[in-house]
Design a protein around this motif. Structure first.
Motif, PDB file in Angstrom:
ATOM      1  N   SER A  47       8.660  -7.704  15.447  1.00 26.57           N
ATOM      2  CA  SER A  47       7.336  -7.900  14.867  1.00 26.57           C
ATOM      3  C   SER A  47       6.779  -6.555  14.436  1.00 26.57           C
ATOM      4  O   SER A  47       7.188  -5.512  14.956  1.00 26.57           O
ATOM      5  CB  SER A  47       6.374  -8.485  15.909  1.00 26.57           C
ATOM      6  OG  SER A  47       6.897  -9.603  16.560  1.00 26.57           O
ATOM      7  N   ALA A  48       5.826  -6.600  13.538  1.00 19.70           N
ATOM      8  CA  ALA A  48       5.099  -5.387  13.187  1.00 19.70           C
ATOM      9  C   ALA A  48       4.087  -5.084  14.279  1.00 19.70           C
ATOM     10  O   ALA A  48       3.589  -5.990  14.957  1.00 19.70           O
ATOM     11  CB  ALA A  48       4.389  -5.574  11.856  1.00 19.70           C
ATOM     12  N   CYS A  49       3.808  -3.805  14.457  1.00 16.45           N
ATOM     13  CA  CYS A  49       2.861  -3.390  15.484  1.00 16.45           C
ATOM     14  C   CYS A  49       2.300  -2.019  15.103  1.00 16.45           C
ATOM     15  O   CYS A  49       3.011  -1.203  14.525  1.00 16.45           O
ATOM     16  CB  CYS A  49       3.581  -3.305  16.828  1.00 16.45           C
ATOM     17  SG  CYS A  49       2.505  -2.970  18.214  1.00 16.45           S
ATOM     18  N   GLU A  50       1.058  -1.789  15.414  1.00 14.14           N
ATOM     19  CA  GLU A  50       0.468  -0.465  15.240  1.00 14.14           C
ATOM     20  C   GLU A  50       0.498   0.230  16.596  1.00 14.14           C
ATOM     21  O   GLU A  50       0.248  -0.386  17.619  1.00 14.14           O
ATOM     22  CB  GLU A  50      -0.965  -0.577  14.739  1.00 14.14           C
ATOM     23  CG  GLU A  50      -1.055  -1.163  13.342  1.00 14.14           C
ATOM     24  CD  GLU A  50      -2.472  -1.271  12.829  1.00 14.14           C
ATOM     25  OE1 GLU A  50      -3.370  -0.593  13.375  1.00 14.14           O
ATOM     26  OE2 GLU A  50      -2.678  -2.044  11.884  1.00 14.14           O
ATOM     27  N   ALA A  51       0.817   1.502  16.589  1.00  9.38           N
ATOM     28  CA  ALA A  51       0.857   2.288  17.829  1.00  9.38           C
ATOM     29  C   ALA A  51       0.309   3.669  17.531  1.00  9.38           C
ATOM     30  O   ALA A  51       0.307   4.120  16.385  1.00  9.38           O
ATOM     31  CB  ALA A  51       2.291   2.377  18.358  1.00  9.38           C
ATOM     32  N   GLN A  52      -0.164   4.350  18.571  1.00 12.20           N
ATOM     33  CA  GLN A  52      -0.688   5.687  18.401  1.00 12.20           C
ATOM     34  C   GLN A  52      -0.410   6.530  19.634  1.00 12.20           C
ATOM     35  O   GLN A  52      -0.134   6.004  20.707  1.00 12.20           O
ATOM     36  CB  GLN A  52      -2.188   5.689  18.087  1.00 12.20           C
ATOM     37  CG  GLN A  52      -3.060   4.921  19.054  1.00 12.20           C
ATOM     38  CD  GLN A  52      -3.052   3.421  18.800  1.00 12.20           C
ATOM     39  OE1 GLN A  52      -2.911   2.973  17.663  1.00 12.20           O
ATOM     40  NE2 GLN A  52      -3.159   2.650  19.848  1.00 12.20           N
ATOM     41  N   PHE A  53      -0.473   7.830  19.447  1.00 10.57           N
ATOM     42  CA  PHE A  53      -0.331   8.789  20.535  1.00 10.57           C
ATOM     43  C   PHE A  53      -1.733   9.142  21.003  1.00 10.57           C
ATOM     44  O   PHE A  53      -2.543   9.635  20.215  1.00 10.57           O
ATOM     45  CB  PHE A  53       0.402  10.040  20.045  1.00 10.57           C
ATOM     46  CG  PHE A  53       1.832   9.781  19.681  1.00 10.57           C
ATOM     47  CD1 PHE A  53       2.848  10.094  20.577  1.00 10.57           C
ATOM     48  CD2 PHE A  53       2.171   9.220  18.465  1.00 10.57           C
ATOM     49  CE1 PHE A  53       4.177   9.849  20.241  1.00 10.57           C
ATOM     50  CE2 PHE A  53       3.496   8.975  18.122  1.00 10.57           C
ATOM     51  CZ  PHE A  53       4.494   9.295  19.022  1.00 10.57           C
ATOM     52  N   GLU A  54      -2.027   8.866  22.276  1.00 12.77           N
ATOM     53  CA  GLU A  54      -3.349   9.137  22.842  1.00 12.77           C
ATOM     54  C   GLU A  54      -3.204   9.686  24.244  1.00 12.77           C
ATOM     55  O   GLU A  54      -2.526   9.070  25.085  1.00 12.77           O
ATOM     56  CB  GLU A  54      -4.187   7.854  22.943  1.00 12.77           C
ATOM     57  CG  GLU A  54      -4.635   7.281  21.640  1.00 12.77           C
ATOM     58  CD  GLU A  54      -5.510   6.055  21.846  1.00 12.77           C
ATOM     59  OE1 GLU A  54      -6.421   5.874  21.045  1.00 12.77           O
ATOM     60  OE2 GLU A  54      -5.272   5.284  22.804  1.00 12.77           O
ATOM     61  N   ASP A  55      -3.830  10.823  24.491  1.00 16.05           N
ATOM     62  CA  ASP A  55      -3.869  11.396  25.837  1.00 16.05           C
ATOM     63  C   ASP A  55      -2.494  11.468  26.494  1.00 16.05           C
ATOM     64  O   ASP A  55      -2.331  11.110  27.659  1.00 16.05           O
ATOM     65  CB  ASP A  55      -4.842  10.613  26.726  1.00 16.05           C
ATOM     66  CG  ASP A  55      -6.249  10.597  26.175  1.00 16.05           C
ATOM     67  OD1 ASP A  55      -6.679  11.637  25.625  1.00 16.05           O
ATOM     68  OD2 ASP A  55      -6.922   9.556  26.278  1.00 16.05           O
ATOM     69  N   GLY A  56      -1.482  11.899  25.742  1.00 13.83           N
ATOM     70  CA  GLY A  56      -0.146  12.065  26.296  1.00 13.83           C
ATOM     71  C   GLY A  56       0.640  10.776  26.464  1.00 13.83           C
ATOM     72  O   GLY A  56       1.697  10.768  27.098  1.00 13.83           O
ATOM     73  N   GLU A  57       0.167   9.684  25.896  1.00 11.74           N
ATOM     74  CA  GLU A  57       0.817   8.375  26.003  1.00 11.74           C
ATOM     75  C   GLU A  57       1.016   7.781  24.617  1.00 11.74           C
ATOM     76  O   GLU A  57       0.324   8.152  23.673  1.00 11.74           O
ATOM     77  CB  GLU A  57      -0.046   7.390  26.813  1.00 11.74           C
ATOM     78  CG  GLU A  57      -0.408   7.828  28.201  1.00 11.74           C
ATOM     79  CD  GLU A  57       0.715   7.649  29.213  1.00 11.74           C
ATOM     80  OE1 GLU A  57       1.791   7.146  28.851  1.00 11.74           O
ATOM     81  OE2 GLU A  57       0.490   8.006  30.374  1.00 11.74           O
ATOM     82  N   ILE A  58       1.941   6.834  24.499  1.00 10.98           N
ATOM     83  CA  ILE A  58       2.029   5.994  23.307  1.00 10.98           C
ATOM     84  C   ILE A  58       1.365   4.676  23.683  1.00 10.98           C
ATOM     85  O   ILE A  58       1.742   4.041  24.675  1.00 10.98           O
ATOM     86  CB  ILE A  58       3.484   5.767  22.866  1.00 10.98           C
ATOM     87  CG1 ILE A  58       4.137   7.101  22.527  1.00 10.98           C
ATOM     88  CG2 ILE A  58       3.535   4.810  21.680  1.00 10.98           C
ATOM     89  CD1 ILE A  58       5.601   6.998  22.191  1.00 10.98           C
ATOM     90  N   THR A  59       0.359   4.289  22.898  1.00  8.34           N
ATOM     91  CA  THR A  59      -0.398   3.080  23.199  1.00  8.34           C
ATOM     92  C   THR A  59      -0.387   2.147  21.990  1.00  8.34           C
ATOM     93  O   THR A  59      -0.192   2.572  20.849  1.00  8.34           O
ATOM     94  CB  THR A  59      -1.851   3.416  23.569  1.00  8.34           C
ATOM     95  OG1 THR A  59      -2.487   4.049  22.463  1.00  8.34           O
ATOM     96  CG2 THR A  59      -1.915   4.324  24.792  1.00  8.34           C
ATOM     97  N   PHE A  60      -0.597   0.865  22.255  1.00  9.58           N
ATOM     98  CA  PHE A  60      -0.665  -0.131  21.192  1.00  9.58           C
ATOM     99  C   PHE A  60      -1.385  -1.358  21.707  1.00  9.58           C
ATOM    100  O   PHE A  60      -1.573  -1.528  22.911  1.00  9.58           O
ATOM    101  CB  PHE A  60       0.728  -0.484  20.659  1.00  9.58           C
ATOM    102  CG  PHE A  60       1.646  -1.107  21.682  1.00  9.58           C
ATOM    103  CD1 PHE A  60       1.817  -2.480  21.741  1.00  9.58           C
ATOM    104  CD2 PHE A  60       2.335  -0.311  22.583  1.00  9.58           C
ATOM    105  CE1 PHE A  60       2.666  -3.057  22.676  1.00  9.58           C
ATOM    106  CE2 PHE A  60       3.186  -0.873  23.525  1.00  9.58           C
ATOM    107  CZ  PHE A  60       3.345  -2.253  23.573  1.00  9.58           C
TER     108      PHE A  60
END
Length: 158
Positions: A47-60
């Motif tokens: 599936s498609a998903c948006e993810a980002q790097f935040e505070d030393g983590e990969i989040t989505f």
């Protein structure tokens, strides 16, 4: 398992600081990533998903009721691939390569201002990161990877 920040620290320790930087740049090169989850019967779902790097983590995050959200709440194993960027046909070694990672999705509390009741928000406990690109000269692939318990490795494949 590791956080993204730990991957960055490990790549410095192993003398490959560009590894983490290139992987992150590839993931940040576009909005849509591809995520692989496991269906109830064990078969894969992408599936498609948006993810980002935040505070030393990969989040989505995921919309409420989505099948991939149900998949992860039942079985947290996942793989994620960066946006696909084609290398130039006439000069493939100048292309960016591609990056992927695998691990476990850990559900986290929603952001305080989220309008999506029932949505799922996650960080990834990473077990594996891989960066693949065309080498110079363009007659081989370079595969750089980090695995929990093994650390960083660089290999080539003709």
């Amino acid at each position: 398992m590791a956080s993204w920040e730990e991957i960055e620290i490990e790549s410095l320790k192993f003398g490959a600081p560009e590894f983490a930087a290139r992987v992150r740049a590839l993931f940040e090169a576009g909005t849509n990533k591809t995520i692989a989850t496991l269906r109830r019967d064990g078969s894969p779902r992408i599936s498609a998903c948006e993810a980002q790097f935040e505070d030393g983590e990969i989040t989505f995050g995921m919309m409420p009721g989505s099948l991939k959200l149900r998949d992860l709440r039942r079985d947290p194993r996942l793989a994620m691939h960066c946006p696909t960027l084609e290398p130039p046909k006439e000069n493939p070694e100048s292309g960016p390569g591609d990056a992927k990672l695998a691990g476990l999705a850990v559900e986290v509390p929603p952001p305080p201002d989220t309008p999506h009741v029932g949505a799922g928000f996650f960080r990834i406990d990473i077990t594996e990161v891989t960066l693949t690109y065309v080498g110079v000269p363009a007659d081989h692939l370079v595969i750089e990877s980090w695995h929990a318990g093994r650390g960083y490795q660089r290999r080539t494949r003709a």
